[in-house]
Motif scaffolding. Structure first.
Motif, PDB file in Angstrom:
ATOM      1  N   GLU A 403      52.762  33.516  37.751  1.00 40.29           N
ATOM      2  CA  GLU A 403      51.615  33.016  37.015  1.00 40.29           C
ATOM      3  C   GLU A 403      50.789  34.153  36.430  1.00 40.29           C
ATOM      4  OE1 GLU A 403      49.731  29.465  39.111  1.00 40.29           O
ATOM      5  OE2 GLU A 403      50.915  30.380  40.713  1.00 40.29           O
ATOM      6  N   THR A 404      50.744  35.292  37.133  1.00 42.61           N
ATOM      7  CA  THR A 404      49.975  36.426  36.625  1.00 42.61           C
ATOM      8  C   THR A 404      50.525  36.882  35.283  1.00 42.61           C
ATOM      9  OG1 THR A 404      49.559  37.138  38.896  1.00 42.61           O
ATOM     10  CG2 THR A 404      49.117  38.727  37.153  1.00 42.61           C
ATOM     11  N   GLU A 405      51.843  37.076  35.212  1.00 42.28           N
ATOM     12  CA  GLU A 405      52.451  37.509  33.956  1.00 42.28           C
ATOM     13  C   GLU A 405      52.257  36.476  32.854  1.00 42.28           C
ATOM     14  OE1 GLU A 405      53.715  37.583  37.116  1.00 42.28           O
ATOM     15  OE2 GLU A 405      55.765  38.356  36.966  1.00 42.28           O
ATOM     16  N   GLU A 406      52.381  35.200  33.210  1.00 41.56           N
ATOM     17  CA  GLU A 406      52.270  34.155  32.202  1.00 41.56           C
ATOM     18  C   GLU A 406      50.883  34.156  31.552  1.00 41.56           C
ATOM     19  OE1 GLU A 406      53.189  29.374  31.685  1.00 41.56           O
ATOM     20  OE2 GLU A 406      52.927  30.219  33.682  1.00 41.56           O
ATOM     21  N   GLN A 407      49.864  34.488  32.334  1.00 40.23           N
ATOM     22  CA  GLN A 407      48.518  34.539  31.777  1.00 40.23           C
ATOM     23  C   GLN A 407      48.208  35.886  31.130  1.00 40.23           C
ATOM     24  OE1 GLN A 407      45.241  32.730  33.977  1.00 40.23           O
ATOM     25  NE2 GLN A 407      46.670  32.158  35.576  1.00 40.23           N
ATOM     26  N   ALA A 408      48.724  36.955  31.740  1.00 36.42           N
ATOM     27  CA  ALA A 408      48.361  38.292  31.268  1.00 36.42           C
ATOM     28  C   ALA A 408      49.154  38.737  30.046  1.00 36.42           C
ATOM     29  CB  ALA A 408      48.543  39.299  32.399  1.00 36.42           C
ATOM     30  N   VAL A 505      42.546  46.988  38.783  1.00 40.16           N
ATOM     31  CA  VAL A 505      42.665  45.875  39.728  1.00 40.16           C
ATOM     32  C   VAL A 505      41.424  45.805  40.608  1.00 40.16           C
ATOM     33  CG1 VAL A 505      44.006  44.931  41.634  1.00 40.16           C
ATOM     34  CG2 VAL A 505      45.186  45.996  39.693  1.00 40.16           C
ATOM     35  N   GLU A 506      40.976  46.960  41.116  1.00 44.38           N
ATOM     36  CA  GLU A 506      39.781  46.987  41.969  1.00 44.38           C
ATOM     37  C   GLU A 506      38.566  46.467  41.205  1.00 44.38           C
ATOM     38  OE1 GLU A 506      39.577  51.054  43.006  1.00 44.38           O
ATOM     39  OE2 GLU A 506      41.142  50.941  44.569  1.00 44.38           O
ATOM     40  N   SER A 507      38.445  46.881  39.958  1.00 44.81           N
ATOM     41  CA  SER A 507      37.312  46.446  39.148  1.00 44.81           C
ATOM     42  C   SER A 507      37.315  44.938  38.947  1.00 44.81           C
ATOM     43  CB  SER A 507      37.344  47.157  37.795  1.00 44.81           C
ATOM     44  OG  SER A 507      36.306  46.715  36.957  1.00 44.81           O
ATOM     45  N   ALA A 508      38.493  44.364  38.711  1.00 48.55           N
ATOM     46  CA  ALA A 508      38.599  42.907  38.528  1.00 48.55           C
ATOM     47  C   ALA A 508      38.195  42.174  39.803  1.00 48.55           C
ATOM     48  CB  ALA A 508      40.018  42.543  38.125  1.00 48.55           C
ATOM     49  N   ILE A 509      38.644  42.664  40.937  1.00 49.84           N
ATOM     50  CA  ILE A 509      38.298  42.030  42.220  1.00 49.84           C
ATOM     51  C   ILE A 509      36.799  42.088  42.457  1.00 49.84           C
ATOM     52  CG2 ILE A 509      38.548  42.238  44.727  1.00 49.84           C
ATOM     53  CD1 ILE A 509      41.430  43.229  44.214  1.00 49.84           C
ATOM     54  N   GLU A 510      36.200  43.242  42.210  1.00 49.32           N
ATOM     55  CA  GLU A 510      34.762  43.398  42.442  1.00 49.32           C
ATOM     56  C   GLU A 510      33.956  42.536  41.459  1.00 49.32           C
ATOM     57  OE1 GLU A 510      33.082  45.850  44.634  1.00 49.32           O
ATOM     58  OE2 GLU A 510      35.008  45.927  45.667  1.00 49.32           O
ATOM     59  N   ASP A 511      34.431  42.423  40.225  1.00 48.54           N
ATOM     60  CA  ASP A 511      33.703  41.618  39.242  1.00 48.54           C
ATOM     61  C   ASP A 511      33.681  40.148  39.634  1.00 48.54           C
ATOM     62  OD1 ASP A 511      33.179  43.834  37.773  1.00 48.54           O
ATOM     63  OD2 ASP A 511      34.502  43.358  36.091  1.00 48.54           O
ATOM     64  N   LEU A 512      34.796  39.691  40.176  1.00 51.42           N
ATOM     65  CA  LEU A 512      34.887  38.273  40.535  1.00 51.42           C
ATOM     66  C   LEU A 512      34.239  37.956  41.872  1.00 51.42           C
ATOM     67  CD1 LEU A 512      38.476  37.317  39.321  1.00 51.42           C
ATOM     68  CD2 LEU A 512      36.321  36.425  38.461  1.00 51.42           C
ATOM     69  N   ILE A 568      44.577  40.897  48.797  1.00 54.18           N
ATOM     70  CA  ILE A 568      43.483  40.163  48.148  1.00 54.18           C
ATOM     71  C   ILE A 568      44.010  39.347  46.971  1.00 54.18           C
ATOM     72  CG2 ILE A 568      41.352  40.407  46.822  1.00 54.18           C
ATOM     73  CD1 ILE A 568      40.725  42.889  48.506  1.00 54.18           C
ATOM     74  N   LEU A 569      44.925  39.928  46.200  1.00 53.70           N
ATOM     75  CA  LEU A 569      45.447  39.243  45.016  1.00 53.70           C
ATOM     76  C   LEU A 569      46.348  38.056  45.355  1.00 53.70           C
ATOM     77  CD1 LEU A 569      46.415  42.267  42.715  1.00 53.70           C
ATOM     78  CD2 LEU A 569      44.420  40.789  42.496  1.00 53.70           C
ATOM     79  N   LYS A 570      47.074  38.156  46.449  1.00 53.94           N
ATOM     80  CA  LYS A 570      48.136  37.193  46.752  1.00 53.94           C
ATOM     81  C   LYS A 570      47.685  35.740  46.704  1.00 53.94           C
ATOM     82  CE  LYS A 570      51.933  36.397  49.982  1.00 53.94           C
ATOM     83  NZ  LYS A 570      52.581  36.863  51.228  1.00 53.94           N
ATOM     84  N   PRO A 571      46.588  35.349  47.354  1.00 53.81           N
ATOM     85  CA  PRO A 571      46.227  33.922  47.329  1.00 53.81           C
ATOM     86  C   PRO A 571      45.527  33.474  46.035  1.00 53.81           C
ATOM     87  CG  PRO A 571      44.648  35.125  48.661  1.00 53.81           C
ATOM     88  CD  PRO A 571      45.686  36.122  48.239  1.00 53.81           C
ATOM     89  N   GLY A 572      45.167  34.411  45.154  1.00 53.83           N
ATOM     90  CA  GLY A 572      44.413  34.023  43.965  1.00 53.83           C
ATOM     91  C   GLY A 572      44.897  34.673  42.696  1.00 53.83           C
ATOM     92  N   LYS A 573      46.222  34.727  42.508  1.00 58.69           N
ATOM     93  CA  LYS A 573      46.782  35.426  41.344  1.00 58.69           C
ATOM     94  C   LYS A 573      46.271  34.862  40.026  1.00 58.69           C
ATOM     95  CE  LYS A 573      51.100  36.926  43.533  1.00 58.69           C
ATOM     96  NZ  LYS A 573      52.575  36.887  43.466  1.00 58.69           N
ATOM     97  N   LYS A 575      43.563  33.434  39.409  1.00 54.89           N
ATOM     98  CA  LYS A 575      42.144  33.724  39.211  1.00 54.89           C
ATOM     99  C   LYS A 575      41.931  35.125  38.668  1.00 54.89           C
ATOM    100  CE  LYS A 575      39.652  34.504  42.908  1.00 54.89           C
ATOM    101  NZ  LYS A 575      38.833  34.326  44.131  1.00 54.89           N
ATOM    102  N   TYR A 576      42.727  36.059  39.171  1.00 56.91           N
ATOM    103  CA  TYR A 576      42.525  37.457  38.791  1.00 56.91           C
ATOM    104  C   TYR A 576      43.266  37.855  37.506  1.00 56.91           C
ATOM    105  CZ  TYR A 576      40.665  37.936  43.531  1.00 56.91           C
ATOM    106  OH  TYR A 576      39.931  37.790  44.674  1.00 56.91           O
ATOM    107  N   ALA A 577      44.369  37.157  37.198  1.00 55.70           N
ATOM    108  CA  ALA A 577      45.247  37.584  36.103  1.00 55.70           C
ATOM    109  C   ALA A 577      44.535  37.763  34.768  1.00 55.70           C
ATOM    110  CB  ALA A 577      46.411  36.607  35.958  1.00 55.70           C
TER     111      ALA A 577
END
Length: 609
Positions: A403-408, A505-512, A568-573, A575-577
């Motif tokens: 799903e990450t690739e499909e969105q990104a 990746v860290e920046s995306a996690i912190e932003d969300l 951290i990414l695994k359960p919410g791909k 969301k973060y993609a």
């Protein structure tokens, strides 16, 4: 029905240099714009309808050498079928009597009628000369235009028992009611009453007219003043006004159609939207064909209709599109539809799909393989045609696993190419795991749609992709394919983290999740149980099971910073993609991750953009 046109051949018409297409009872023509769908419908109309009167110089094929074709040739083959639409050996008695000596037989005694339409410029009179011939044999496609033995020397009159009805994409019942040549006017012109019925109806109309005048001061005044004509022309005549037509023969001139939610709240078609007016027009066609069928049945004559509908989905919402397709499918006779609707395409059987596309200076047709198993067909319909119908109209398909690739990837595509993927005719599809590539690959292969793959690099994912790709395209080394990019031993998220894009990746996690979210995750989870995994130890001699050990989350030892990001990414791909992709897009194009650059360069080198 009892007959069907099972094959059409076209040469020299519009964008079609040379084409053969099989036609089941219901045929769905799909493909991108300008792929030849309308040309096939018009070629059928030339052979079986009235298109010869619309023929123009622009209908003649122009090749890559800029030379215009000298003539247009359209062949159709008519064969007998059973109630299920399957071909049988011989025509029934009614069609035998209708076709007579036009009927030919193959070497296995299976009967058919083959008709040729040939149009070419008339050098003497101007315009175009169109002739209709009976073919004595149905030649091999390889020499159908050069085999002179097959052509009869006599012209034929097209069978009146075969009615070709073109249904234009711009149909509108409001306009058709006023058009004297429309089908609804033909239905109205066929309305008949006997003398007694005419007298009774016209008496009722007279009573309505008299009542309308009596109840209206304005109409009464108008009639009184018009009777003064007697004074000016010294006549003893009598003036009469008719708010409603006096004669039954005039009713069709004032015919109108109304529609509404109830009998008390209907209003004229001109005040409805184009969806309702378009649909109503289609239903008029259905009514007309049923009336013609009943008429021929009473006369004990065979009758066969061919409906050629261009974009029946126009102006209709998805559920209405599906309903309309069902109504067309239930029509008597043969139905040929050109469509851009994934909803309509999803309703069709796979055997009914005809995919048209440009190939060099010609139009070609593609079919889905007949060699698929029942389960493969089911998966193809469920996972591709029904769920991802937009790829039926794609210039190319990009497959990825997660799903990450499909969105990104579509966002990164826009960054690289400066345009959205859909503008370029490219569809991005997440197959939801390496084990699900097969139906998409079969679809792309059968319809000759270029496919590009951005695959995860774990051994299991690579092996699954290799197995499915080779089963469709033959043995190949997928790691060196010009249309496949494989990540280095990891998935998309792992690749970004391990190849220098941790900060994004860290920046995306912190932003969300807020500042300090990563450290909070470490504080809450470090040292806790994370499940069990099998070891490489020999199986247990007592229970013959693998030996497992507990896994403890460890973010302190070497590689811990990367492991925490993956956890951290695994359960919410999903969301973060998008956010990760947006942050990657803030980089210069040349700074994008190397594997992504490699992948887009392969698409660029493929010549589809």
């Amino acid at each position: 029905m009892n007959i069907v046109i099972d094959t059409i051949r076209i040469a020299g018409f519009r964008g079609i240099k040379n084409l053969e297409m099989s036609l089941p009872r219901v045929t769905l023509l799909i493909g991108m714009n300008n792929s030849g769908k309308t040309s096939v419908l018009k070629a059928l109309q030339l052979a079986l309808g009235d298109y010869s009167r619309y023929l123009s110089e622009e209908d003649f094929y122009i090749g890559s050498d800029d030379k215009r074709a000298a003539e247009i040739v359209v062949d159709v083959r008519i064969v007998p079928v059973d109630e299920q639409g399957d071909r049988i050996d011989t025509f029934d008695d009614d069609w035998q009597a209708e076709f007579q000596d036009r009927i030919q037989s193959e070497s296995n005694s299976r009967q058919y009628v083959a008709l040729r339409t040939r149009s070419k410029p008339d050098e003497v009179k101007g315009g175009f000369d169109t002739s209709y011939l009976v073919l004595r044999q149905w030649a091999d496609y390889s020499n159908w235009l050069t085999d002179s033995v097959q052509v009869s020397t006599k012209n034929f009159s097209r069978p009146t028992s075969i009615l070709f009805i073109p249904i234009d994409a711009q149909r509108d019942i409001h306009h058709e009611i006023r058009d004297k040549s429309s089908l609804i006017r033909k239905v109205l012109s066929s309305v008949k009453y006997d003398n007694a019925e005419v007298t009774a109806l016209e008496s009722l109309i007279k009573d309505v007219n008299d009542l309308a005048i009596t109840k209206s001061t304005e109409l009464t005044s108008l009639k009184t003043n018009l009777e003064k004509l007697n004074q000016s022309i010294e006549s003893s005549g009598k003036a009469e006004i008719t708010p409603f037509p006096r004669k039954i023969r005039d009713l069709s001139k004032y015919f109108s159609a109304h529609f509404g939610e109830s009998a008390s709240s209907t209003f004229s078609m001109e005040y409805h939207g184009m969806g309702t007016r378009s649909w109503a027009s289609m239903l008029v066609v259905k009514a007309f064909t049923e009336l013609q069928d009943e008429k021929h049945a009473k006369e004990a004559k065979p009758f066969f209709t061919i409906l050629a509908a261009e974009e029946p989905e126009a102006h209709l919402h998805p559920n209405a599109q599906k309903t309309l397709y069902k109504q067309l499918d239930d029509s008597r006779g043969q139905v040929i539809i050109s469509t851009h609707s994934p909803y309509v395409a999803a309703m069709a059987k796979q055997s009914e799909l005809r995919y048209l596309k440009k190939d060099a200076d010609n139009i070609v047709v593609k079919y889905l393989s007949n060699e698929l198993t029942h389960e493969e067909r089911r998966k193809l319909h469920r996972e591709v045609i029904h769920s991802r119908g937009e790829i039926l109209f794609s210039k190319a398909i990009v497959l990825c696993e997660g799903e990450t690739e499909e969105q990104a990837l579509p966002l990164l595509f826009e960054k690289y190419f400066g345009s959205e993927a859909f503008v370029k005719g490219i569809s991005f599809i997440g197959v939801r795991g390496a084990g699900n590539y097969l139906p998409f690959l079969r679809f792309a292969y059968d319809f000759s749609i270029p496919v590009y793959i951005f695959g995860d690099g774990e051994d299991s994912a690579v092996n699954a992709l290799k197995k499915h790709y080779e089963s469709v395209y033959g043995k190949t080394e997928i790691l060196n394919c010009s249309n496949i990019t494989i990540l280095d031993g990891t998935n998309f998220e792992g690749y970004l983290i391990s190849s220098g894009f941790q900060s994004i990746v860290e920046s995306a996690i912190e932003d969300l999740n807020g500042n300090g979210a990563i450290q909070k995750w470490i504080d809450d989870n470090d040292g806790k149980w994370a499940g069990r995994k099998p070891t490489n130890q020999p199986t247990c001699k007592t229970c013959n099971q693998k030996i497992y050990i507990d896994v403890i989350k460890d973010y302190q030892s070497s590689g811990g910073a990367n492991r925490v990001l993956m956890d951290i990414l695994k359960p919410g791909k999903t969301k973060y993609a998008p956010l990760i992709a947006e942050k990657l897009c803030e980089l210069e194009k040349e700074q994008l991750p190397p594997k992504i650059l490699e992948f887009f360069q392969k698409i660029e080198n493929g010549g589809i953009i």
